[in-house]
Design a protein around this motif. Structure first.
Motif, PDB file in Angstrom:
ATOM      1  N   TYR A 157       0.810  -1.219   0.000  1.00 19.14           N
ATOM      2  CA  TYR A 157       0.000   0.000   0.000  1.00 19.14           C
ATOM      3  C   TYR A 157       0.847   1.273   0.000  1.00 19.14           C
ATOM      4  CZ  TYR A 157      -4.129  -2.854   0.996  1.00 19.14           C
ATOM      5  OH  TYR A 157      -5.157  -3.767   0.925  1.00 19.14           O
ATOM      6  N   LYS A 197      -1.809   4.338   0.192  1.00 20.24           N
ATOM      7  CA  LYS A 197      -3.050   4.191  -0.556  1.00 20.24           C
ATOM      8  C   LYS A 197      -4.187   3.848   0.396  1.00 20.24           C
ATOM      9  CE  LYS A 197      -5.389   1.117  -3.829  1.00 20.24           C
ATOM     10  NZ  LYS A 197      -6.499   0.851  -2.891  1.00 20.24           N
ATOM     11  N   GLN A 210      -3.203   0.813   6.986  1.00 18.73           N
ATOM     12  CA  GLN A 210      -2.023   0.219   6.336  1.00 18.73           C
ATOM     13  C   GLN A 210      -0.721   0.791   6.873  1.00 18.73           C
ATOM     14  OE1 GLN A 210      -3.911  -1.730   5.226  1.00 18.73           O
ATOM     15  NE2 GLN A 210      -5.622  -0.614   4.323  1.00 18.73           N
TER      16      GLN A 210
END
Length: 497
Positions: A157, A197, A210
């Motif tokens: 991510y 992300k 994340q």
């Protein structure tokens, strides 16, 4: 906050005012053994820079630091080694195993302006001027618990360099031949210190999803506050060393541990088969298979099936080369799968918890829960992403795993949360194997050599400071599975189907 014009990302503003010369970096490898050399790669326009090391646990402790000459280097791409200047640091042999955060800043006369020791990991979190590494245990002294830090998922991510394992503007604009997403671990980010992300977490906005501070740090803080000693490793360590788990009773992970290499899965399965116990206080576990380069720097994942267009939701399709469930269902290890659960990624979720059963089981001791009670609904325990097993119910309404999806025989369902099917609810349950829209998060355990427990929701760590019953159940699982004879007898059950 000030804007780092060199990196293009926000950086923390020290208490003394804006910092015109930021420092960024990354470790050559995400882990180092106590007593060995740690290599950090650093770029800055400052003449000199300073690194201060903090260990995250029940409290955040300042462990030391160093300063070195600075040198500027250009940013790289997400799929190439950035090759920034390297600096070696001898990790003291007495440093305890754990997750460490390095705070980078220009060198200045006088005491460094640093986060206060004793604060939580969220106080150290930032999208720049930070890096994360794990110190693994030195010598033969070991705890009973080995905690697995999901560095591969962090980097999946991490969008430093313009892309992630979810693609980039460049790869989406190219021809369909670019089906294998690639990222390097040798770039800023990967748990901390890089852009990420994903949508913000409406239930905990302090840190992005994340990241280490969001999922793992709360669980590790609880673990140490509970007096439970653990050693730490990364999933790359498990990939590399088939004997890493030797001598441990319990392998533990929490939060979002989505990306697994074939070797890491093989080594963890062997640990279970030889009697080792596993506790996964998370979900969406072992969903994607990744390949790791021989030098441990590059991670690849083939997601697009033949004929699929870039940008397609591959979870709605068959034929994705690196979907674990299509070749070797993750249920055979974890007991559950994301394909029988679902996700809720944006905005607040409605309150949803697990309706529990088999509350005579020792994992429920001291919780006060009885069959039919609901665990965790007040704080939306089931959410962001959750895993489930293919289920049916007997004449009494008790849920059983059918095993049709790979869930091992003897899996004891301890709690079920049916996911809403109304599109307005915000839940996504892609039809991956059948047309039945109904999915249910399913937490439980099974024994096959060792015992494997799964909490089946990414949000489990978030509730540890909020919910006494979740804390008690977690303590019971860790205590039972980390003791020398920690194999749980499953309750006697009869399928009255």
């Amino acid at each position: 906050m000030t804007t780092d014009q060199h990196r293009g990302t926000p950086t923390p503003t020290p208490r003394g005012g804006p910092d015109p010369t930021p420092v960024s970096g990354y470790p050559a490898r995400p882990s180092v053994r106590a007593g060995d050399l740690l290599r950090l790669h650093v770029s800055t326009r400052a003449d000199r820079f300073r690194v201060d090391f903090f260990r995250c646990g029940a409290a955040t402790r300042h462990m030391g630091g160093f300063s070195a000459p600075g040198k500027d280097a250009p940013d790289g791409r997400h799929d190439q080694d950035w090759q920034w200047p390297g600096h070696d640091f001898a990790v003291p042999a007495h440093w305890p195993s754990g997750v460490y955060i390095a705070v980078l800043r220009p060198h200045a006369a006088g005491p460094p302006d640093l986060p206060a020791s004793g604060t939580g990991a969220e106080a150290l979190d930032a999208r720049d001027c930070r890096l994360l590494f794990v110190v693994t245990a030195a010598g033969s002294a070991k705890a009973r618990i080995l905690y697995k830090v999901p560095v591969l998922t962090y980097h999946a991510y991490n969008t430093s360099g313009g892309g992630s394992l979810y693609g980039s503007p460049q790869t989406h604009a190219r021809a369909l031949g670019h089906r294998i997403a690639t990222v390097t671990l040798r770039r800023p980010g990967g748990g901390i210190g890089g852009p990420v992300k994903g949508q913000p977490d409406a239930h905990d906005r302090r840190t992005p999803r994340q990241t280490f501070a969001h999922w793992d740090a709360p669980f590790i803080a609880w673990l140490e506050n509970a007096g439970l000693a653990a050693d730490y490793c990364t999933d790359l360590d498990l990939h590399t060393d088939p004997h890493l788990t030797d001598g441990y009773r319990l392998l533990l992970s929490a939060g979002h541990d989505e990306y697994w290499s074939e070797a890491a899965r093989r080594h963890v399965t062997a640990f279970r088969d030889l009697g080792g116990n596993i506790a996964n206080f998370g979900a969406n576990t072992c969903w994607w298979r990744v390949a790791i380069s021989a030098d441990g720097a590059m991670v690849r994942c083939a997601k697009l099936p033949p004929g699929a267009s870039p940008g397609t939701d591959v979870d709605t399709l068959r034929g994705a080369p690196d979907h674990w469930w299509e070749t070797e269902p993750e249920n055979t290890l974890t007991g559950v799968s994301y394909r029988n659960g679902g996700g809720h990624w944006e905005g607040a979720r409605s309150p949803l918890g697990f309706t529990v059963q088999h509350t005579e089981h020792p994992v429920f001791a001291g919780t006060g829960l009885r069959d039919g009670d609901v665990l965790g609904a007040e704080h939306s325990l089931v959410g962001y992403e959750c895993d489930g097993a293919d289920l049916h119910r007997d004449a009494t309404g008790r849920a059983f795993a059918t095993g049709r999806d790979g869930t091992p025989a003897g899996f004891t369902v301890l709690g079920v949360a049916a996911l809403p099917t109304d599109p307005a609810s915000g839940w996504h349950t892609a039809a991956r194997e059948n047309e039945d829209p109904h999915r249910a998060a399913t937490f439980g355990l099974y024994t096959a050599g060792g015992t494997v427990f799964t909490a089946a929701t990414v949000d489990w760590p978030r509730l540890l400071p909020l919910d006494h019953q979740v804390r008690t159940l977690t303590r019971n699982v860790v205590d039972l599975l980390s003791r020398s004879s920690g194999v749980l007898d499953r309750p006697r059950t009869t399928d009255h189907g």
